[in-house]
Design an enzyme around this catalytic site. Structure first.
Site, mmCIF file in Angstrom:
data_model
loop_
_atom_site.group_PDB
_atom_site.id
_atom_site.type_symbol
_atom_site.label_atom_id
_atom_site.label_comp_id
_atom_site.label_asym_id
_atom_site.label_seq_id
_atom_site.Cartn_x
_atom_site.Cartn_y
_atom_site.Cartn_z
ATOM 1 N N ARG A 1 37.174 51.617 41.266
ATOM 2 C CA ARG A 1 35.990 51.112 41.089
ATOM 3 C C ARG A 1 34.533 52.067 40.741
ATOM 4 O O ARG A 1 33.776 51.334 40.475
ATOM 5 C CB ARG A 1 35.821 50.587 42.550
ATOM 6 C CG ARG A 1 36.872 49.748 42.822
ATOM 7 C CD ARG A 1 36.264 49.640 44.519
ATOM 8 N NE ARG A 1 35.182 48.775 44.453
ATOM 9 C CZ ARG A 1 34.839 47.575 44.917
ATOM 10 N NH1 ARG A 1 35.346 46.668 44.330
ATOM 11 N NH2 ARG A 1 33.719 47.143 45.499
ATOM 12 N N ARG B 1 31.082 60.665 35.177
ATOM 13 C CA ARG B 1 30.697 60.676 34.311
ATOM 14 C C ARG B 1 30.383 62.043 34.006
ATOM 15 O O ARG B 1 30.946 62.993 34.990
ATOM 16 C CB ARG B 1 29.676 60.302 34.085
ATOM 17 C CG ARG B 1 29.640 58.979 34.154
ATOM 18 C CD ARG B 1 28.172 58.169 34.163
ATOM 19 N NE ARG B 1 27.909 56.273 35.218
ATOM 20 C CZ ARG B 1 27.737 56.379 35.709
ATOM 21 N NH1 ARG B 1 26.933 57.107 36.365
ATOM 22 N NH2 ARG B 1 27.068 54.604 36.223
ATOM 23 N N ARG C 1 40.394 44.952 56.460
ATOM 24 C CA ARG C 1 39.807 45.660 56.988
ATOM 25 C C ARG C 1 38.248 44.928 57.490
ATOM 26 O O ARG C 1 38.030 44.030 57.357
ATOM 27 C CB ARG C 1 39.149 46.899 56.271
ATOM 28 C CG ARG C 1 40.447 47.093 55.945
ATOM 29 C CD ARG C 1 40.926 48.159 57.138
ATOM 30 N NE ARG C 1 40.311 49.747 57.551
ATOM 31 C CZ ARG C 1 40.816 49.868 58.486
ATOM 32 N NH1 ARG C 1 41.972 49.692 59.611
ATOM 33 N NH2 ARG C 1 39.725 51.170 58.702
ATOM 34 N N ARG D 1 29.581 55.150 56.539
ATOM 35 C CA ARG D 1 28.248 55.646 55.766
ATOM 36 C C ARG D 1 26.945 54.382 57.233
ATOM 37 O O ARG D 1 26.932 54.503 57.798
ATOM 38 C CB ARG D 1 28.261 54.501 54.599
ATOM 39 C CG ARG D 1 28.247 52.828 54.662
ATOM 40 C CD ARG D 1 28.500 52.809 52.964
ATOM 41 N NE ARG D 1 29.430 51.282 53.875
ATOM 42 C CZ ARG D 1 29.767 50.829 52.211
ATOM 43 N NH1 ARG D 1 29.743 51.551 51.023
ATOM 44 N NH2 ARG D 1 29.911 49.919 52.483
ATOM 45 N N GLU E 1 27.785 52.100 59.534
ATOM 46 C CA GLU E 1 28.756 50.760 59.256
ATOM 47 C C GLU E 1 30.053 51.834 59.994
ATOM 48 O O GLU E 1 30.665 52.692 59.392
ATOM 49 C CB GLU E 1 28.889 51.333 57.778
ATOM 50 C CG GLU E 1 30.304 50.252 57.572
ATOM 51 C CD GLU E 1 29.957 49.404 56.145
ATOM 52 O OE1 GLU E 1 28.714 49.440 55.380
ATOM 53 O OE2 GLU E 1 31.160 49.414 55.455
ATOM 54 N N TYR F 1 39.303 41.105 46.663
ATOM 55 C CA TYR F 1 38.707 43.100 46.740
ATOM 56 C C TYR F 1 37.305 42.242 45.799
ATOM 57 O O TYR F 1 37.460 43.051 44.532
ATOM 58 C CB TYR F 1 39.162 44.232 46.959
ATOM 59 C CG TYR F 1 37.834 45.196 47.398
ATOM 60 C CD1 TYR F 1 36.864 44.545 47.416
ATOM 61 C CD2 TYR F 1 38.782 46.647 47.308
ATOM 62 C CE1 TYR F 1 35.897 45.739 47.922
ATOM 63 C CE2 TYR F 1 37.719 47.455 47.219
ATOM 64 C CZ TYR F 1 36.471 47.437 47.687
ATOM 65 O OH TYR F 1 35.830 48.420 47.571
ATOM 66 N N ASP G 1 33.830 41.545 43.865
ATOM 67 C CA ASP G 1 32.791 42.196 44.257
ATOM 68 C C ASP G 1 31.729 40.585 43.527
ATOM 69 O O ASP G 1 31.856 38.874 43.682
ATOM 70 C CB ASP G 1 31.916 43.142 42.604
ATOM 71 C CG ASP G 1 32.634 44.190 43.252
ATOM 72 O OD1 ASP G 1 32.242 44.270 44.354
ATOM 73 O OD2 ASP G 1 33.114 44.670 42.203
HETATM 74 N N1 UDP Z 1 34.813 55.830 47.819
HETATM 75 C C1 UDP Z 1 35.121 57.721 48.546
HETATM 76 N N2 UDP Z 1 34.300 58.083 48.653
HETATM 77 C C2 UDP Z 1 32.824 57.872 48.774
HETATM 78 C C3 UDP Z 1 32.412 56.310 48.396
HETATM 79 C C4 UDP Z 1 33.823 55.241 47.821
HETATM 80 O O1 UDP Z 1 36.138 58.279 48.555
HETATM 81 O O2 UDP Z 1 32.246 58.290 49.144
HETATM 82 C C5 UDP Z 1 35.974 55.106 47.538
HETATM 83 C C6 UDP Z 1 36.812 55.266 48.700
HETATM 84 O O3 UDP Z 1 38.358 54.897 49.281
HETATM 85 C C7 UDP Z 1 36.237 53.312 49.092
HETATM 86 C C8 UDP Z 1 36.708 52.893 47.386
HETATM 87 O O4 UDP Z 1 35.795 54.451 46.751
HETATM 88 O O5 UDP Z 1 37.301 52.449 49.238
HETATM 89 C C9 UDP Z 1 35.925 51.799 47.290
HETATM 90 O O6 UDP Z 1 34.081 52.323 47.343
HETATM 91 P P1 UDP Z 1 32.819 51.058 46.943
HETATM 92 O O7 UDP Z 1 31.892 51.693 47.267
HETATM 93 O O8 UDP Z 1 32.956 50.393 45.462
HETATM 94 O O9 UDP Z 1 33.288 50.528 48.180
HETATM 95 P P2 UDP Z 1 32.807 49.180 48.703
HETATM 96 O O10 UDP Z 1 31.136 49.276 48.503
HETATM 97 O O11 UDP Z 1 32.801 47.740 48.448
HETATM 98 O O12 UDP Z 1 32.466 49.043 50.516
#
Ligand code: UDP
Length: 362
Positions: free
Chosen positions: A170, A174, A246, A277, A297, A345, A347
């Site tokens: 996801r 870059r 989850r 976070r 969170e 899952y 968006d």
């Molecule tokens: N992820 C990570 N570190 C980060 C942010 C994301 O390893 O700092 C990984 C983690 O496995 C997460 C996935 O990337 O579940 C997808 O992140 P995303 O931000 O897309 O998740 P959401 O915002 O849907 O919770």
């Protein structure tokens, strides 16, 4: 008698209700919560739109979806640029030249590529089959260890070698200095909050809040078709056993200062910090209020009675879902939709697309 009884006033339910109402069908929307919006619900606290069920940043590359949501809200030009904190070290996300410079001191894309390639070779991964191997192949072991491993294990409650690759894919990788978390063409936050946007979608449609459909199943008789956007395994009373989800828990604080962390999202990527976070809500709308609202969170395995947030789309659960799907297909008068109804899952833009496609199909 209604044509459609729509269970759940989240995005899928609201879009479905809007479309079918506009086509002349009679719709009733019910939700067990005392508010509309599902998990995109925002609540005004201290003049700040608080993302009550976690940060939602709208992004899409689909012009049709972008035009659709813009019918119900004006969007600001917020671009998501989360930071990662690993034991006090700060890194830009998603993985880009800024991250590589902070991690290794490199300034040229070629230097970063070489380090990643070397770390991938050292780990001996040929064809990645799980999240851990995919992550190391994409960004190398250092970034995996500091920015992915701990965060992912906290978020999913499972080791990275037991999780599917798509979860980490996801995130963009870059070799440019670009901190935009998404690759999509369109991005922003609805001005005035998501609740207002969903309210506009549901304008003129009958809504009953605080109604739990599963404990008032007789409601089914009041409509020709039910649109169920809750958890599909709950609908079938877990007859094949529960699907895994989850759940999230938020600890929200109002602080007497204008700025707590200088950014909307800071991820804590080490294993020891108990939360994943911290969200500082005002920054989604460039707020200038005197106070600020922050949410810690926490992620946990879903148990009956909790709110399900993320389907755990691994092989085992997807196979179990297929059994529920087979049951669902035997019920022509019930449509299952959304993140929980489709056990996906998704968006926000994909949820909206799914609802629009379903209404067109009908
Ligand atoms: N992820 C990570 N570190 C980060 C942010 C994301 O390893 O700092 C990984 C983690 O496995 C997460 C996935 O990337 O579940 C997808 O992140 P995303 O931000 O897309 O998740 P959401 O915002 O849907 O919770």
């Amino acid at each position: 008698m209604y044509d459609y009884l729509i269970v759940g006033a989240g995005l899928y339910g609201a879009v479905f209700a809007r479309e079918m109402t506009d086509k002349g069908y009679k719709c009733l929307v019910v939700d067990k919560r005392d508010h509309i919006g599902g998990n995109v619900y925002t609540e005004n606290v201290e003049d700040i739109n608080v993302h009550k069920y976690g940060a939602h940043i709208f992004h899409t590359s689909d012009k049709q979806i972008w035009d659709y949501v813009n019918r119900f809200a004006s969007f600001n030009n917020y671009i998501n640029m989360p930071m990662a904190d690993f034991k006090g070290e700060r890194y830009n996300l998603p993985f880009n030249m800024n991250t590589f410079k902070q991690m290794w001191g490199v300034t040229e894309p070629e230097e970063a590529r070489e380090i990643i390639e070397r770390q991938r070779e050292e780990s001996g991964i040929k064809e990645p089959v799980n999240l851990e191997q995919t992550a190391i192949s994409l960004v190398g072991r250092d970034i995996y260890e500091k920015l992915i491993k701990g965060y992912t294990q906290k978020q999913w409650g499972r080791p990275c070698n037991e999780l599917p690759p798509f979860i980490i894919k996801r995130l963009p990788v870059r070799f440019t200095y670009d901190n935009n978390y998404f690759n999509d063409t369109y991005q922003g936050i609805p001005i005035g909050g998501y609740t207002k946007m969903v309210e506009n979608m549901l304008d003129g449609i009958e809504i009953r809040l605080g109604v739990d459909f599963l404990t008032n199943i007789e409601l089914e008789c009041q409509a020709k078709t039910v649109v169920f956007t809750g958890a599909i395994d709950a609908y079938f009373d877990y007859k094949y056993g529960p699907l895994e989800y989850r759940s999230l828990r938020f600890e929200t604080e109002i602080l007497n200062l204008p700025d707590f962390q200088g950014n909307a999202v800071v991820n804590y990527t080490d294993e020891q910090t108990p939360y994943t976070r911290i969200i500082e809500h005002k920054h989604f709308e460039f707020g200038k209020q005197e106070k600020t609202v922050i949410s810690y969170e926490y992620s946990a395995e879903w148990q009956e009675g909790d709110e399900p947030y993320y389907p755990v789309n691994n092989e085992q659960n997807n196979a179990l879902y297929q059994k529920y799907l087979a049951e669902a297909l035997k019920k022509p008068n019930v449509i299952f939709g959304g993140r929980l109804g489709e056990y996906k899952y998704y968006d926000m833009d994909k949820v909206i697309l799914s609802a629009l496609q379903k209404t067109k199909e009908i």
